[in-house]
Design an enzyme around this catalytic site. Structure first.
Site, PDB file in Angstrom:
ATOM      1  N   GLU A  26     -26.109 -14.418  41.635  1.00 56.33           N
ATOM      2  CA  GLU A  26     -27.141 -13.502  42.143  1.00 56.33           C
ATOM      3  C   GLU A  26     -26.816 -12.063  41.776  1.00 56.33           C
ATOM      4  O   GLU A  26     -25.720 -11.592  42.040  1.00 56.33           O
ATOM      5  CB  GLU A  26     -27.184 -13.555  43.668  1.00 56.33           C
ATOM      6  CG  GLU A  26     -27.366 -14.919  44.268  1.00 56.33           C
ATOM      7  CD  GLU A  26     -27.274 -14.829  45.788  1.00 56.33           C
ATOM      8  OE1 GLU A  26     -27.711 -13.818  46.364  1.00 56.33           O
ATOM      9  OE2 GLU A  26     -26.745 -15.779  46.382  1.00 56.33           O
ATOM     10  N   ASN A  83     -31.821 -14.312  41.481  1.00 54.09           N
ATOM     11  CA  ASN A  83     -31.004 -15.513  41.277  1.00 54.09           C
ATOM     12  C   ASN A  83     -31.258 -16.097  39.891  1.00 54.09           C
ATOM     13  O   ASN A  83     -32.408 -16.268  39.489  1.00 54.09           O
ATOM     14  CB  ASN A  83     -31.357 -16.572  42.336  1.00 54.09           C
ATOM     15  CG  ASN A  83     -30.980 -16.146  43.738  1.00 54.09           C
ATOM     16  OD1 ASN A  83     -30.975 -14.972  44.065  1.00 54.09           O
ATOM     17  ND2 ASN A  83     -30.667 -17.113  44.582  1.00 54.09           N
ATOM     18  N   THR A 106     -31.484 -10.024  45.726  1.00 55.11           N
ATOM     19  CA  THR A 106     -30.673 -10.465  44.585  1.00 55.11           C
ATOM     20  C   THR A 106     -31.507 -11.377  43.700  1.00 55.11           C
ATOM     21  O   THR A 106     -32.115 -12.330  44.186  1.00 55.11           O
ATOM     22  CB  THR A 106     -29.426 -11.251  45.047  1.00 55.11           C
ATOM     23  OG1 THR A 106     -29.849 -12.375  45.837  1.00 55.11           O
ATOM     24  CG2 THR A 106     -28.459 -10.383  45.820  1.00 55.11           C
TER      25      THR A 106
HETATM   26  P1  ADP Z   1     -34.345 -15.059  46.520  1.00 49.02           P
HETATM   27  O1  ADP Z   1     -33.583 -15.791  47.573  1.00 49.02           O
HETATM   28  O2  ADP Z   1     -35.606 -15.779  46.109  1.00 49.02           O
HETATM   29  O3  ADP Z   1     -33.469 -14.690  45.367  1.00 49.02           O
HETATM   30  P2  ADP Z   1     -34.128 -12.359  47.575  1.00 49.02           P
HETATM   31  O4  ADP Z   1     -34.468 -12.038  48.984  1.00 49.02           O
HETATM   32  O5  ADP Z   1     -32.702 -12.402  47.154  1.00 49.02           O
HETATM   33  O6  ADP Z   1     -34.869 -13.710  47.208  1.00 49.02           O
HETATM   34  O7  ADP Z   1     -34.910 -11.309  46.711  1.00 49.02           O
HETATM   35  C1  ADP Z   1     -34.787 -11.380  45.320  1.00 49.02           C
HETATM   36  C2  ADP Z   1     -36.036 -11.042  44.576  1.00 49.02           C
HETATM   37  O8  ADP Z   1     -36.432  -9.700  44.873  1.00 49.02           O
HETATM   38  C3  ADP Z   1     -35.764 -11.076  43.080  1.00 49.02           C
HETATM   39  O9  ADP Z   1     -35.932 -12.362  42.521  1.00 49.02           O
HETATM   40  C4  ADP Z   1     -36.791 -10.111  42.567  1.00 49.02           C
HETATM   41  O10 ADP Z   1     -38.022 -10.789  42.354  1.00 49.02           O
HETATM   42  C5  ADP Z   1     -36.960  -9.092  43.701  1.00 49.02           C
HETATM   43  N1  ADP Z   1     -36.260  -7.813  43.508  1.00 49.02           N
HETATM   44  C6  ADP Z   1     -36.861  -6.599  43.711  1.00 49.02           C
HETATM   45  N2  ADP Z   1     -36.013  -5.595  43.472  1.00 49.02           N
HETATM   46  C7  ADP Z   1     -34.812  -6.140  43.115  1.00 49.02           C
HETATM   47  C8  ADP Z   1     -33.541  -5.578  42.750  1.00 49.02           C
HETATM   48  N3  ADP Z   1     -33.350  -4.259  42.723  1.00 49.02           N
HETATM   49  N4  ADP Z   1     -32.540  -6.432  42.436  1.00 49.02           N
HETATM   50  C9  ADP Z   1     -32.752  -7.766  42.480  1.00 49.02           C
HETATM   51  N5  ADP Z   1     -33.930  -8.363  42.814  1.00 49.02           N
HETATM   52  C10 ADP Z   1     -34.969  -7.563  43.137  1.00 49.02           C
HETATM   53  N1  RBF Z   2     -22.060 -13.824  50.579  1.00 49.07           N
HETATM   54  C1  RBF Z   2     -21.004 -14.249  51.293  1.00 49.07           C
HETATM   55  O1  RBF Z   2     -21.112 -15.230  52.040  1.00 49.07           O
HETATM   56  N2  RBF Z   2     -19.781 -13.630  51.202  1.00 49.07           N
HETATM   57  C2  RBF Z   2     -19.583 -12.533  50.424  1.00 49.07           C
HETATM   58  O2  RBF Z   2     -18.476 -12.013  50.378  1.00 49.07           O
HETATM   59  C3  RBF Z   2     -20.702 -12.032  49.668  1.00 49.07           C
HETATM   60  N3  RBF Z   2     -20.586 -10.946  48.874  1.00 49.07           N
HETATM   61  C4  RBF Z   2     -21.670 -10.480  48.194  1.00 49.07           C
HETATM   62  C5  RBF Z   2     -21.540  -9.339  47.402  1.00 49.07           C
HETATM   63  C6  RBF Z   2     -22.625  -8.838  46.705  1.00 49.07           C
HETATM   64  C7  RBF Z   2     -22.462  -7.603  45.865  1.00 49.07           C
HETATM   65  C8  RBF Z   2     -23.893  -9.493  46.782  1.00 49.07           C
HETATM   66  C9  RBF Z   2     -25.085  -8.967  46.041  1.00 49.07           C
HETATM   67  C10 RBF Z   2     -24.023 -10.637  47.570  1.00 49.07           C
HETATM   68  C11 RBF Z   2     -22.928 -11.148  48.276  1.00 49.07           C
HETATM   69  N4  RBF Z   2     -23.021 -12.290  49.067  1.00 49.07           N
HETATM   70  C12 RBF Z   2     -21.949 -12.732  49.780  1.00 49.07           C
HETATM   71  C13 RBF Z   2     -24.210 -13.139  48.969  1.00 49.07           C
HETATM   72  C14 RBF Z   2     -25.241 -12.950  50.028  1.00 49.07           C
HETATM   73  O3  RBF Z   2     -24.904 -13.764  51.124  1.00 49.07           O
HETATM   74  C15 RBF Z   2     -26.548 -13.414  49.378  1.00 49.07           C
HETATM   75  O4  RBF Z   2     -26.913 -12.480  48.408  1.00 49.07           O
HETATM   76  C16 RBF Z   2     -27.649 -13.619  50.357  1.00 49.07           C
HETATM   77  O5  RBF Z   2     -27.359 -14.756  51.114  1.00 49.07           O
HETATM   78  C17 RBF Z   2     -28.996 -13.802  49.680  1.00 49.07           C
HETATM   79  O6  RBF Z   2     -29.010 -14.850  48.792  1.00 49.07           O
HETATM   80 MG    MG Z   3     -31.557 -13.752  45.798  1.00 46.31          MG
END
Ligand code: ADP
Ligand code: RBF
Ligand code: MG
Length: 152
Positions: free
Chosen positions: A80, A30, A28
């Site tokens: 996110e 952020n 995701t």
């Molecule tokens: P963070 O906790 O730093 O947000 P994540 O594990 O959620 O890390 O991974 C997010 C990162 O992955 C984004 O900031 C981006 O650099 C990369 N990324 C690659 N593909 C995607 C995608 N399809 N959607 C969102 N983020 C993506």
């Molecule tokens: N986190 C939660 O704790 N509860 C949720 O219901 C929840 N729903 C999510 C739905 C979507 C579509 C996405 C992308 C994330 C959701 N998350 C939720 C957040 C998830 O815990 C988080 O993306 C990871 O912890 C990475 O930051």
């Molecule tokens: Mg993220």
């Protein structure tokens, strides 16, 4: 459901805890604190769907989580975006533009990581279908996504 939608927002992609890709297999992007603060206070926490663009990419479908991630009990509110597209490299520091089109459900807590992942995958399936409607597609064409932004 929410009269204030659609909402258009824009901000820098910043680092979180890195759990999305590692623990969930669902990365995701952020949004920066500045961009989070610019969203209306009245926007309720929960899971949404819409459209997203990173720098000068195409506009892709996305799902969005707004809140404190009850499963992880985060202290900071996060916004996110999981973009339904495979990017070749990471996106930190790039500009994310989103259009929040509709609301799916409130944030939930889960008994297991597997249950969280399963629910997010079902959110993704719903978003894919909902975004194919004519009503949703019009937002993809909005001039908001056509204004040029600098490359990082
Ligand atoms: P963070 O906790 O730093 O947000 P994540 O594990 O959620 O890390 O991974 C997010 C990162 O992955 C984004 O900031 C981006 O650099 C990369 N990324 C690659 N593909 C995607 C995608 N399809 N959607 C969102 N983020 C993506
Ligand atoms: N986190 C939660 O704790 N509860 C949720 O219901 C929840 N729903 C999510 C739905 C979507 C579509 C996405 C992308 C994330 C959701 N998350 C939720 C957040 C998830 O815990 C988080 O993306 C990871 O912890 C990475 O930051
Ligand atoms: Mg993220």
């Amino acid at each position: 459901m929410q009269k204030q939608l659609p909402i258009y927002a824009c901000g820098e992609i910043v680092r979180g805890f890195g759990r999305g890709s590692k623990e969930l297999g669902i990365p995701t992007a952020n949004l920066s604190l500045e961009a989070v603060k610019a969203l209306p206070d009245s926007l309720q926490t929960g899971v949404y769907y819409g459209w997203a663009k990173v720098n000068d990419s195409d506009v892709h479908k996305m799902v969005l989580s707004i809140g404190w991630n009850p499963f992880y009990n985060n202290k900071e509110k996060s916004v996110e975006t999981h973009i339904l597209h495979e990017f070749k490299c990471d996106l930190y520091g790039r500009t994310l533009k989103i259009c929040i089109v509709g609301y799916l459900r409130p944030e939930q807590n889960f008994d297991s990581l597997e249950a969280l992942i399963e629910t997010i995958n079902s959110d993704i399936d719903q978003a894919k279908t909902l975004l194919d409607s004519v009503d949703s597609k019009q937002f993809k064409e909005n001039s908001f996504f056509k204004e040029t932004i600098e490359k990082s």
